[in-house]
Design an enzyme around this catalytic site. Structure first.
Site: not given
Ligand code: NAD
Length: 484
Positions: A240, A177-178
């Site tokens: 996110h 999950d950047h």
């Protein structure tokens, strides 16, 4: 202040989907930046693997172009570019076919870190895992990196987890999950757990409410067909925004260790109350001067998928009882901006009288556009004329505070790929976390589907649907302005 770079050990990294959009825009430029920073040893190997027929030279040319397009300022030293490209090779592989695997096996070195980046559609994760195993390429020490979307509901996420678990242990799986790789997100943990100032106040007694906003100015564009099957809840909130919520709300882990941190995040997800229908606002953008409407972009006039969502969420535990978390995310909004805002309560009593004014401390953690933090504090308005209070920001923009190196903060992908090579899973999602997040999300989606709820239309370039403003107004609160 100069950022310290600690080189990683030698590695072989295979990028399945190495000719895709993500590889071009993020993975290859990210690796190049880490190479320039001196973090990647010269012996390391990067292998592109995708369906297109090309050789190593072709892949280097492809990468050269990608670097020029997505990292133009870093390409000034042609010698460095070529030295980086020399680390690359390529194998044509179909995840569902049997060609190319023996060649790939021949490229892998047994005595270095091995990582396989699955930058392909999730439907191919299981095929890749099976073939890596079947062809004797993956070992017990290999690591695999998987991209979002990790499922579209609990059942499909479980299936993906089961498919990977047949061949890899949880310690080998890095679910990206950047958002977790962003500097400020990690700084949130540093601020909370590295200072004595905040943690004693970090609870319902002192925090009035929390806002998490991830706003985009762009619409769905060419991704319309894909996006319409997903929507803002699946595309952004389940992963996110949920991850950000966890980091704000979690209890202090006993140490900064992957499982200790992820155990605490999981407890937050499991403590989330179901959300009442009146606490969910969904929207779809209308056509504007500079673009078509959501419905036109996805090509379905009857679509009820949301391009905007706002929710009021409760974390049902002792720490947060009575403190709402307001989440919102959407496309074609006024500004591109992501931030977490912690609004503290007003002092219980003003010794300065009502005329002096009274306001709350606000801690703002900006993820984009310029990463940084601001703490709004109340001071006396300077000068004569009695005791009047004003709010001033204690500002910490990373770019300013860290000078040159602040501007050169590694992109989230760079940091995360280096963490994979280091074997550090702290900033990656564990399987049970992802499933718990879907277990909370699924009934909300099922609820609005059963109610045949339609998203409200909103004008592009605004703050989203009217009702999302009302979500806070009716609690006597207001969203922070959307501004870049
Ligand atoms: P893309 O369509 O641009 O590229 C897909 C890649 O997979 C290509 O290299 C293609 O050759 C390869 N491929 C397709 N079928 C294959 C097969 N059967 N065998 C081997 N290779 C095959 O996709 P993308 O945008 O690069 O996205 C890749 C993954 O990353 C997807 O899961 C996507 O959801 C995810 N993701 C992408 C982004 C982004 O910004 N592009 C962001 C987050 C997550």
């Amino acid at each position: 202040m100069v950022a310290r770079v600690i080189p990683v050990e030698d590695f072989d990294l295979v990028i399945f989907g190495g000719t895709g959009d993500l590889a071009r825009r993020k993975i290859l430029p990210g690796l190049f930046h880490r190479y320039l920073a001196g973090q990647i040893p010269r012996e390391a190997r990067i292998v592109g693997a995708a369906r297109s027929e090309m050789d190593a030279e072709g892949y280097r040319a492809f990468t050269r172009e990608a670097l020029q397009e997505f990292a133009p300022n870093s390409c000034k030293d042609g010698g460095q570019v070529e030295a980086f490209l020399a680390m690359l090779s390529y194998v044509a592989i179909d995840a569902r076919g049997d060609g190319g695997w023996t060649e790939l096996a021949g490229l892998m070195r047994p005595d270095v870190v091995q990582a396989f980046y699955f930058s392909v559609a999730p439907a191919l994760f299981g095929d890749l895992a099976e073939r890596l195993h079947g062809h004797g390429i993956a070992t017990e020490a290999s690591r695999i990196v998987v991209e979002k979307p990790f499922g579209r509901d609990l059942e499909s996420a479980r299936q993906l987890n089961r498919g990977l678990a047949e061949y890899f242990t949880e310690e080998q799986i890095y679910r990206i999950d950047h958002y977790l790789g962003k500097e400020t997100v990690q700084n949130l943990m540093a601020v909370r757990f590295g200072n004595v100032l905040f943690e004693p106040l970090w609870n319902a007694q002192f925090v009035d409410h929390i806002q998490v906003t991830v706003a985009e100015t762009v619409g769905v564009g060419g991704r319309g067909e894909y996006y319409d099957k997903s929507g803002a809840m699946r595309d952004m909130v389940q992963n996110h925004l949920m991850q950000l919520l966890c980091l704000i709300a979690m209890e202090p882990p006993s140490k900064f260790d992957p499982d200790a941190v992820r155990d605490e995040k999981l407890k937050v997800i499991r403590a989330l109350d179901p959300v009442a229908p009146e606490d969910i606002v969904r929207g779809q953008y209308r056509a504007g001067e500079d673009g078509p409407s959501y419905l036109e972009e996805v090509g379905d006039p009857r679509s009820t998928t949301e391009s905007f969502i706002a929710l009021k969420v409760h974390v049902a535990n002792w720490r947060w009882n009575g403190t709402p978390f307001y989440l919102r995310t959407g496309k074609r909004l006024r500004a591109r901006m992501s931030e977490i805002v912690v609004v503290f309560k007003e002092p219980p009593h003003s010794i300065f009288g009502d005329d002096a004014g009274r306001s709350a401390n606000i801690l703002t953690i900006r993820l984009q556009p310029d990463e940084g933090m601001t703490l709004q504090v109340t001071i006396k308005e300077p000068g004569p004329g009695g005791m009047r209070l004003i709010d001033v920001p204690l500002d910490m923009s990373f770019a300013e505070a860290l000078g040159e190196s602040g501007n050169q903060m590694p992109d989230a992908y760079e940091r995360l790929i280096m963490d994979v090579v280091r074997g550090n899973q702290t900033l990656f999602m564990r399987g049970d976390e992802v499933e718990a997040a879907w277990a909370w999300t699924d009934p909300l989606i099922a609820g609005w589907e059963a109610r045949r709820d339609k998203p409200q239309a909103y004008h592009p370039g605004t703050n989203g649907p009217e009702d999302s403003l009302m979500l806070l107004h009716r609690d006597g609160r207001r969203w922070r302005d959307l501004e870049a």
